[in-house]
Design an enzyme around this catalytic site. Structure first.
Site, PDB file in Angstrom:
ATOM      1  N   CYS A  37     -72.813 -33.529  10.021  1.00  0.00           N
ATOM      2  CA  CYS A  37     -71.602 -33.709   9.580  1.00  0.00           C
ATOM      3  C   CYS A  37     -70.917 -32.298   8.914  1.00  0.00           C
ATOM      4  O   CYS A  37     -71.604 -31.274   9.022  1.00  0.00           O
ATOM      5  CB  CYS A  37     -71.794 -34.347   8.240  1.00  0.00           C
ATOM      6  SG  CYS A  37     -72.809 -33.872   7.025  1.00  0.00           S
TER       7      CYS A  37
ATOM      8  N   CYS B 281     -72.554  15.137  10.843  1.00  0.00           N
ATOM      9  CA  CYS B 281     -73.040  14.395  11.983  1.00  0.00           C
ATOM     10  C   CYS B 281     -72.902  15.375  13.181  1.00  0.00           C
ATOM     11  O   CYS B 281     -71.786  15.895  13.576  1.00  0.00           O
ATOM     12  CB  CYS B 281     -72.649  12.985  12.450  1.00  0.00           C
ATOM     13  SG  CYS B 281     -73.168  12.353  13.925  1.00  0.00           S
TER      14      CYS B 281
ATOM     15  N   CYS C 161     -75.603 -24.293   1.689  1.00  0.00           N
ATOM     16  CA  CYS C 161     -76.238 -22.934   1.908  1.00  0.00           C
ATOM     17  C   CYS C 161     -77.677 -22.850   1.637  1.00  0.00           C
ATOM     18  O   CYS C 161     -78.002 -23.286   0.398  1.00  0.00           O
ATOM     19  CB  CYS C 161     -75.346 -21.964   1.075  1.00  0.00           C
ATOM     20  SG  CYS C 161     -75.863 -20.227   1.089  1.00  0.00           S
TER      21      CYS C 161
END
Length: 447
Positions: free
Chosen positions: A408, A260, A413
């Site tokens: 609740c 980089c 999921c």
């Protein structure tokens, strides 16, 4: 309005059936069409695509099945095995370097609506193209394996044996997934594979380019700590400049590569490991890259390059030899020390200037400190992670971030359908229901 297109259905892993479908069809309707052509009962057919068993009520347009794709239809399959069925396509999962996955819209912000893509090097197109992730069985090589869980990072995809599943092909007992990529811009043959360019990403975070400071898409994200991002055009210029100056680095573990160009402590050691990322240079420049890399390897491992005009053959002469004869190229003879043509009575020139190693490694390619500060992929991601941690918890099973906006503590999921308790973060059970179904809300009410 009808939205017709063609797909190929691989029936029982033996016959590819061309089927004209409507995008508004459900999977149940597709099963009926397959059953009509094969003269079988549709109730026994199971549809598998990209590691998923698709449910009857799923609409084709929601499955991201591209034109001319091959999906699998099996009769029966493995029984007595619990495999979570889901409709989330693999292409909607963003693989993270730090070993986690997230749906493409999981990061808050205005750029979240932009669909993320994988990128590959396609040998047929001879270029960098959007790709599609596919999965098969390591045993029978068919795409009939249903995943038990999603991949949790690039390592799960690039290394075999990390993700399990259940193969639905009759007679196959395979339980290990094998991921691969195909080009997403044309119809790919069954055996075609493309190289995953995992550093190239859709710029869903609108990070400015490290070099030009424009917000471009896609970008290459370097593997440094902060993830400096660079657009592909500037990355190509960075590579070509370094190549012209012979400024690539020969790393003993990775090969001929670049780090980089940013300014953090980790940038100088953040090397690009997959060489196909340099394909953005184009075919001619990539061939130069390969040639220079080979030459650098020869020099660093004790060899020499023949100085003959148009030769450059890599040679490994015996230790201590003064003269070297090019045996495989131009057949010329030269001095090992000065690389001049060798003749009887040869004397090496004494006034030959040799560039130092430090001078050879100096580069004309520089980026400003301000550009390096602004072009950080991880900086914005860190802020997003912090926000997600404040407003959500991970599903105990598939680890997807889940937000509770009220109601609740009984959670389900949306990805894997696992039922769990918001307070305990374990499977929902009678004790949770009895003791603290609404406990959090009652506590809030007493404040």
């Amino acid at each position: 309005m009808a939205q017709r297109f063609h797909i190929f259905v691989r029936y029982n892993s033996s016959t590819n059936i061309p089927v004209q479908v409507d995008l508004t069809w459900t999977i149940s309707r597709l099963k009926q069409e397959i059953a009509r052509q094969q003269k079988v009962d549709p109730s026994g057919i199971r549809i598998i695509f990209a590691g998923r068993e698709l449910k009857d009520d799923v609409v084709l347009k929601d499955c991201e099945i591209p034109n001319q794709s091959i999906i699998h239809a099996v009769q029966g399959g493995a029984t007595g095995i619990s495999v979570d069925a889901t409709t989330v396509p693999l292409s909607s999962i963003t693989l993270n370097d730090e070993g986690g996955t997230s749906p493409i819209d999981s990061i808050p912000g205005p750029s979240a609506a932009r669909p993320a893509q994988y990128y590959v090097y396609c040998r047929e197109c001879k270029g960098v193209k959007p790709g599609k992730l596919r999965v098969g069985c390591t045993m029978c090589k068919e795409g009939t394996l249903v995943l038990n869980q999603d991949p949790q990072g690039w390592e799960d995809v690039l290394q075999r044996g990390r993700i399990k599943g259940v193969c639905q092909k009759s007679g196959c007992h395979g339980k290990t997934a094998e991921f691969y990529f195909k080009c997403g811009t044309h119809r790919a043959s069954e055996g075609e594979r493309s190289v995953a360019l995992y550093l190239i990403r859709t710029n869903i975070r609108n990070v400015p380019c490290l070099a030009c400071q424009e917000i471009m898409d896609p970008v290459l994200v370097f593997p440094c700590d902060v993830g400096h991002a660079m657009c592909l055009e500037c990355f190509g210029m960075y590579c070509e400049t370094r190549l012209n100056d012979r400024q690539f680095v020969q790393n003993e573990n990775i090969g001929y590569t670049l780090p980089c160009p940013g300014d953090t402590d980790s940038c100088s050691s953040a090397f690009i490991e997959e060489a196909h990322h340099f394909r953005v240079l184009g075919q001619n420049q990539y061939e130069r890259y390969q040639r220079f890399g080979t030459e650098e390897y020869v020099l660093q491992t004790g060899g020499v390059l023949c100085p003959g005009p148009g030769c450059g053959m890599g040679l490994y002469p015996p230790a201590g030899s003064r003269t070297i004869r090019c045996e495989g190229g131009c057949r010329g003879e030269f001095c090992r020390q000065c690389k001049e043509a060798y003749q009887r009575g040869h004397v090496c020139p004494t006034q030959r200037s040799q560039p130092t190693a430090e001078a050879a490694r100096q580069s004309r390619y520089q980026v400003s400190a301000d550009s390096a500060r602004r072009a950080r992929w991880e900086q914005e991601e860190e802020e997003a992670r912090s926000l997600i941690q404040q407003i959500s918890k991970n599903c105990p099973k598939c680890k997807v971030a889940t937000e509770k906006s009220g109601g609740c503590n009984h959670m389900t999921c949306t990805r894997c359908k696992y039922e769990w308790c918001w307070l305990c973060c374990i499977r929902w059970n009678p004790e949770c229901q009895s003791n603290h179904w609404f406990m959090q809300e009652r506590r809030r009410g007493r404040r």
